[in-house]
Each structure stands twice: as structure tokens, then as C-alpha cells.
Design an enzyme around this catalytic site. Structure first.
Site, short mmCIF file in Angstrom:
data_model
loop_
_atom_site.label_atom_id
_atom_site.label_comp_id
_atom_site.label_asym_id
_atom_site.label_seq_id
_atom_site.Cartn_x
_atom_site.Cartn_y
_atom_site.Cartn_z
N LYS A 277 -14.54 2.05 4.68
CA LYS A 277 -13.53 1.15 4.13
C LYS A 277 -14.24 0.11 3.28
O LYS A 277 -15.06 -0.65 3.78
CB LYS A 277 -12.74 0.46 5.26
CG LYS A 277 -11.83 -0.66 4.75
CD LYS A 277 -10.99 -1.31 5.86
CE LYS A 277 -10.24 -2.53 5.33
NZ LYS A 277 -9.41 -3.19 6.37
N ASP A 282 -9.79 -8.80 0.96
CA ASP A 282 -8.48 -8.51 1.56
C ASP A 282 -7.70 -9.80 1.73
O ASP A 282 -7.89 -10.53 2.70
CB ASP A 282 -8.69 -7.81 2.92
CG ASP A 282 -7.36 -7.46 3.58
OD1 ASP A 282 -6.31 -7.56 2.91
OD2 ASP A 282 -7.38 -7.07 4.77
N LYS A 289 -2.33 -13.19 4.05
CA LYS A 289 -2.99 -13.76 5.22
C LYS A 289 -2.88 -15.28 5.19
O LYS A 289 -2.66 -15.88 4.13
CB LYS A 289 -4.48 -13.39 5.23
CG LYS A 289 -4.77 -11.93 5.54
CD LYS A 289 -6.27 -11.69 5.61
CE LYS A 289 -6.58 -10.24 5.90
NZ LYS A 289 -6.14 -9.79 7.23
N ASP A 300 -14.67 -7.46 3.96
CA ASP A 300 -13.82 -6.34 4.39
C ASP A 300 -14.31 -5.01 3.79
O ASP A 300 -13.65 -3.99 3.91
CB ASP A 300 -12.36 -6.62 3.98
CG ASP A 300 -11.36 -5.90 4.87
OD1 ASP A 300 -11.73 -5.52 6.00
OD2 ASP A 300 -10.21 -5.72 4.42
N GLU A 361 -3.85 -2.37 5.07
CA GLU A 361 -4.23 -1.58 3.90
C GLU A 361 -5.37 -0.62 4.16
O GLU A 361 -5.50 0.41 3.50
CB GLU A 361 -4.60 -2.52 2.73
CG GLU A 361 -6.04 -3.04 2.70
CD GLU A 361 -6.41 -3.93 3.89
OE1 GLU A 361 -5.49 -4.40 4.58
OE2 GLU A 361 -7.61 -4.13 4.13
N ARG A 363 -6.04 1.44 6.58
CA ARG A 363 -5.64 2.79 7.01
C ARG A 363 -5.07 3.59 5.84
O ARG A 363 -5.15 4.82 5.84
CB ARG A 363 -4.65 2.68 8.18
CG ARG A 363 -3.38 1.98 7.85
CD ARG A 363 -2.65 1.48 9.09
NE ARG A 363 -3.29 0.31 9.70
CZ ARG A 363 -2.88 -0.29 10.80
NH1 ARG A 363 -1.82 0.17 11.45
NH2 ARG A 363 -3.50 -1.35 11.28
N1 BES Z 1 -9.38 -6.32 7.20
C1 BES Z 1 -8.33 -6.69 8.09
C2 BES Z 1 -8.91 -6.97 9.47
C3 BES Z 1 -8.56 -8.33 9.91
C4 BES Z 1 -7.70 -8.52 10.96
C5 BES Z 1 -9.02 -9.43 9.25
C6 BES Z 1 -7.37 -9.80 11.37
C7 BES Z 1 -8.70 -10.71 9.65
C8 BES Z 1 -7.87 -10.90 10.71
C9 BES Z 1 -7.28 -5.61 8.14
O1 BES Z 1 -7.01 -5.06 6.90
C10 BES Z 1 -6.02 -6.27 8.60
O2 BES Z 1 -5.54 -7.11 7.92
N2 BES Z 1 -5.52 -5.87 9.76
C11 BES Z 1 -4.33 -6.41 10.30
C12 BES Z 1 -3.28 -5.33 10.34
C13 BES Z 1 -1.93 -5.80 10.78
C14 BES Z 1 -1.26 -6.53 9.65
C15 BES Z 1 -1.10 -4.62 11.21
C16 BES Z 1 -4.60 -6.90 11.70
O3 BES Z 1 -5.26 -6.20 12.46
O4 BES Z 1 -4.17 -8.02 12.03
ZN ZN Z 2 -8.58 -5.15 5.52
MN MN Z 3 -5.64 -6.27 5.79
#
Ligand code: BES
Ligand code: ZN
Ligand code: MN
Length: 515
Positions: A277, A282, A289, A300, A361, A363
């Protein structure tokens, strides 16, 4: 944007005479069964007397991580001796040595010393043979000696002494080959980790998708990997709705970088396919976010960085095994052309996905890359991704999640985890999680609420890896360090790099044979 320089080389000195006129000698001291510091060999009489005094005063008993810095030039011309405890010798683990070497490195850097010697320990137990010990020590030095200073100017750049010329000193010539093997392996891993950390630290305005693809091509060219980058037009032809959808809000188009290491005689092997990935930033997209800590999302692309660094290590060491890397490179941004919640994407596999959250994103791009992996008929496809926040809720940072439909490769990956210090814990793949991804309007939806979110994300990917031996590593929880750790400075850790490098270098050449 130029990549920062690689780390210096850790040297090996196999002469019986102590190093002449060194600014510092690091000595790893084990603990006797009586709970006292053992007398290490190779120390001057005066230093031994100081160690004895420190032990008698109760200041040093060689527990792991304990440091004692002794000043005063010895008769050998060594200006300082830094004693580092490593605990009970008979149960010594590589991780203890990695940490001890790292703590010594940090202590000396703070003292403004970048050039020094380290005495390799004698009488190692079976739990930690010389090659593994030398590798762990070399890794500890290089990992702790890392700093991202590319954007610091002038005097401010030197907040601590940069890592200079470090020499490991062993007089045990009988083990020469093993020491050498370990130092070379440790350097390979350290070089890989520095590259991955640099890529992770480079900000989103410098390391854009286009630039990341160029860096991948550069690295491939200089290390002898076959490489190709597919851009928007070609990805559209392949129907890669996931990559195109996520990149839609970015000024840069998506890229799929394909790197291949296939030394003569391995061209017809079923390859290991590594999928990384590589989201250069991101923001979450339209499902934006929160502002706090969002800057960490420049990391990321940690999975892609780990894959690229491990591929370079495979090429440089002439790994006798075919390996393919797929980097799914995008930036996730919100703008008028960005994908919206509710949009339905058609993926390369033909499946349709209802995007309920544009921040899920990873996945989406991995689904297309996993589908692309099929054409290589992989022995095993391994994806690595900063995929879910839930990974941090589950594990903190002590383990990474390993999902698997390939038990033999999973066992190898767990072994690489134990050796590299990037430990893994197996997680379930189950129909119950896949069912949560049913959509009212499409074949799948991309999110299913907070419960078991790490396992649901894995179940999503599983649909696109169906039929292939597959491993999935979720490394979000270890990609960024907010508190310094002995060998993981604050900031990007280069998570997964040491793990993948160790995994590749330990693969047997003949497994499996032929196409
Ligand atoms: N790259 C992020 C991982 C992440 C998670 C970063 C939480 C910062 C904080 C990934 O793309 C993501 O955003 N995952 C989300 C998915 C959710 C929206 C279903 C997560 O795990 O919160
Ligand atoms: Zn991400
Ligand atoms: Mn994300």
C-alpha cells in the site's frame, strides 16, 4: 527531491589487539547466575577495576539496558569505555543485543561521539549464535543511528553526532566467517530500514505519486531489478476502478509500479509477489480525517516503502529466488473530482464496491493490485499495508497482525518476525467478517462499522486474493513512533522492512521448484 544518503558501513575488525586510540569502546556485559556483572574479556586492568568498583557500589549489575560510561584513557589509548548490560548470558536473545547496541549508539551520539568500537561478546549461548548476534548488533547500531535531517539546515542539523565509523571488534577468529556473515546481513537490513524511513519521512508535497514511481524506477535501475510503471491510461484499460477511484481527488494520477527480481535460472519459478500500500498522503478524501496528527499520514506508504527496500535488498544480495513487487501508488485527497461516499466502483476483478467511507482507501487500491498479482501465478502473494486504526487498538505496538491462507509461508513469516524483532500474531479470516461487507446496491461495501474493523478489512482483501496462497500484514499500528524506543527513533519506523527483508533472505532457493 533527492533521497538522503545511505548509512555508513559498520566495519569488522578480527585482530586480537585492542583498537588503538578509539574515542570509545562499547563492551556488552552479561550477568552471572549470582546476579553480578560478569568480567568481560578484552578489557584493560584499569577498566576491570572500575567495573569491579561500580559493581561493589551497587551501581552496575549488567541488567539489560543498563549503561555505565567510564572516562579516562586506558593504556590502549581508548578514551572512554561504555559498559552495556545484556542480562543473563545463558538465555541471551538477539533482541537483547539489538537493544543494547542501540542504547550504546544513542548514548554516544548524545555525547557527540560518532566514531567508536564495539567488542563482540565471546561465549555466546546456542540461543544466539555469532552470525545472528552480529546481525542484531549491526542492526541495533544502524537503526538507532538513523535521523531524518534532509530538511534541517546549518548548525541545527547536528543536534546529535551523526553515526560515523563504527567498528565491531572480535578476537575470536574461529568465528570469523559467522561474524562476517552477520555484519553483512545486518548492514543489508539497516540499509533497507534507512531507505524505508527516508521515504516515510519525505513529506507529501515532495514524495508525490509521480515522484514515488520515479524513485522506484531509479532504485530498480541502480540495483538491477526489472521495472515498469503503469499510469492512468493503462490502469483504466485494466479496469482498475479502485486505484482510479482513490486517486480521483488528487492532482496526480495513480500508478502501479511492477518490479521483478529474477536471476538466471529462476525465471520460471512461481514468484513471491509482494504488494505494498503506497498512499503518499492519506487525508481521508471527502470522508476527511481530523486535523490532529494528520501529518503522520505522509507515512501511509510504509507498506510500499518496505516492499521497495526489501526488493532492493533481494537484488543487491543476489537472492536465488524470483520475487515480484507491486506498488499501488496514489494520493487520497478531497476535491471536486474526488470519489464520494456512495459512489460505486468497478474493480479490476469485475466486482463492484460501494464506497461508504473514502478513508477506507487502502483496501480499494490493494484489491486491484491483488487481482493483478494473479497473472504471476504466485507461490504466495503477500500484501503489507498501514490499513486500519483498529490494528493499534488491538495490539498497541508490540505485534503486527498476520492474516494467512498459506500456512507454510505464514510460519516462515512468523519466524522472520521473531528474528527481526517485528513480531507477528496470527489473526482469523472468517465468513462472519466477510458477511458484514454485503452491500444493498453493489457486490461489496468497503466498510462495516468499528467492530472488528481490522478483521473486516482483511476479509475484504481476502475476496480479491481468493484462490491464491496469501498473507496479509496490517502494520498501521507500528508505522509511526511518538515515543523514542531504543532502536526506533521518534517518527517513521520503516515498519515491515526488517520483517520482509529477513523473510526474503531466509527463503530456500528451491521452494517450490519449477513453474
Ligand atoms: N491509512 C489509514 C490508517 C489510519 C487509521 C490512519 C486511523 C490514521 C488513523 C487508513 O487508510 C484508514 O484511514 N483507515 C480507517 C478506515 C475506516 C474509515 C473504515 C480506519 O481504520 O480508521
Ligand atoms: Zn490509508
Ligand atoms: Mn484512509
Amino acid at each position: 527531491m533527492k533521497l538522503p544518503p545511505p548509512p555508513p558501513h559498520v566495519e569488522l575488525d578480527l585482530t586480537p589487539i585492542p583498537p588503538a586510540a578509539s574515542p570509545a569502546l562499547v563492551v556488552l556485559v552479561s550477568r552471572t547466575s549470582a546476579g553480578e556483572a560478569a568480567r568481560p574479556d578484552g578489557l584493560s586492568e584499569r577498566t576491570l577495576a572500575q567495573l569491579h568498583a561500580a559493581t561493589a557500589d551497587g551501581e552496575f549489575d549488567a541488567r539489560p539496558g543498563q549503561l555505565l560510561l567510564l572516562h579516562g584513557t586506558t593504556s590502549d589509548g581508548i578514551r572512554r569505555t561504555l559498559l552495556v548490560g545484556i542480562g543473563t548470558g545463558s538465555t541471551l536473545a538477539p533482541e537483547t543485543l539489538r537493544r543494547a547496541a542501540a542504547q550504546a549508539t544513542r548514548r554516544l551520539r548524545q555525547a557527540g561521539i560518532g566514531d567508536w568500537h564495539l567488542r563482540l561478546p565471546a561465549n555466546l549461548p546456542a540461543s544466539c549464535p555469532p552470525d545472528i548476534a552480529a546481525q542484531a548488533i549491526t542492526e541495533g547500531i544502524l537503526l538507532a543511528g538513523y535521523a531524518f535531517t534532509a530538511y534541517r539546515s546549518g548548525a541545527d542539523q547536528a543536534r546529535a553526532a551523526p553515526l560515523g565509523a563504527v567498528t565491531l571488534w572480535a578476537s575470536d577468529a574461529a568465528q570469523a566467517a559467522a561474524w562476517r556473515r552477520g555484519v553483512v546481513r545486518g548492514q543489508t537490513v539497516g540499509d533497507a530500514a534507512w531507505l524505508a524511513r527516508d521515504l516515510c519521512h519525505l513529506p507529501g508535497n515532495a514524495l508525490t505519486p509521480q515522484r514515488f514511481a520515479e524513485v522506484a524506477l531509479d532504485i530498480a535501475q541502480t540495483s538491477g531489478l526489472r521495472a515498469e510503471v503503469l499510469a492512468t491510461e493503462e490502469l483504466a484499460r485494466l479496469g482498475m476502478g479502485g486505484l482510479l477511484g482513490v486517486a480521483a481527488g488528487s492532482r496526480d494520477g495513480p500508478r502501479l509500479a511492477i518490479l521483478e527480481h529474477a536471476p538466471p535460472g529462476t525465471e520460471r519459478q512461481r514468484p513471491i509477489v509482494l504488494v505494498g500500500k503506497t498512499v503518499t498522503f492519506d487525508s481521508g478524501g471527502i470522508s476527511l480525517k481530523a486535523a490532529l496528527d494528520m501529518e503522520q499520514m505522509k507515512a501511509d506508504m510504509t507498506g510500499g516503502a518496505a516492499v521497495l527496500a526489501a526488493m532492493r535488498a533481494a537484488a543487491r544480495t543476489g537472492l536465488p529466488r524470483r520475487v515480484v513487487a507491486l506498488l499501488a501508488i496514489v494520493e487520497n485527497m478531497p476535491d471536486a473530482s474526488a470519489m464520494r461516499p456512495g459512489d460505486i466502483l468497478r474493480m479490476a476483478s469485475g466486482a463492484t464496491v460501494e464506497v461508504l467511507n473514502t478513508d477506507a482507501e487502502g483496501r480499494l487500491i490493494l484489491a486491484d493490485a491483488l487481482h493483478y498479482a494473479r497473472r504471476f501465478e504466485p507461490a504466495c502473494v503477500i500484501d503489507i499495508a498501514t490499513l486500519t486504526g483498529a490494528s493499534a487498538v488491538v495490539f498497541g505496538s508490540a505485534f503486527n497482525a498476520l492474516f494467512s491462507s498459506a500456512p507454510a509461508y505464514a510460519a516462515r513469516m512468523e519466524q522472520a518476525g521473531a528474528l527481526s524483532g517485528e513480531r507477528l500474531w496470527p489473526m482469523p479470516l472468517a465468513q462472519a467478517y466477510a458477511e458484514r461487507l454485503h452491500s444493498e446496491v453493489a457486490d461489496l461495501r468497503n466498510v462495516a462499522g468499528p467492530q472488528g474493523a481490522m478483521l473486516v478489512a482483511a476479509a475484504f482483501l481476502q475476496q480479491f486474493a481468493a484462490g491464491m496462497p496469501w498473507l496479509h500484514l496490517d502494520i498501521y499500528n507500528t508505522c509511526w513512533n511518538t515515543e523514542a524506543h531504543p532502536y526506533l527513533p521518534k517518527g517513521a519506523t520503516g515498519a515491515g522492512t526488517r520483517l520482509l527483508t529477513q523473510f526474503l533472505l531466509d527463503l530456500p532457493a528451491d521452494d517450490p521448484a519449477g513453474p
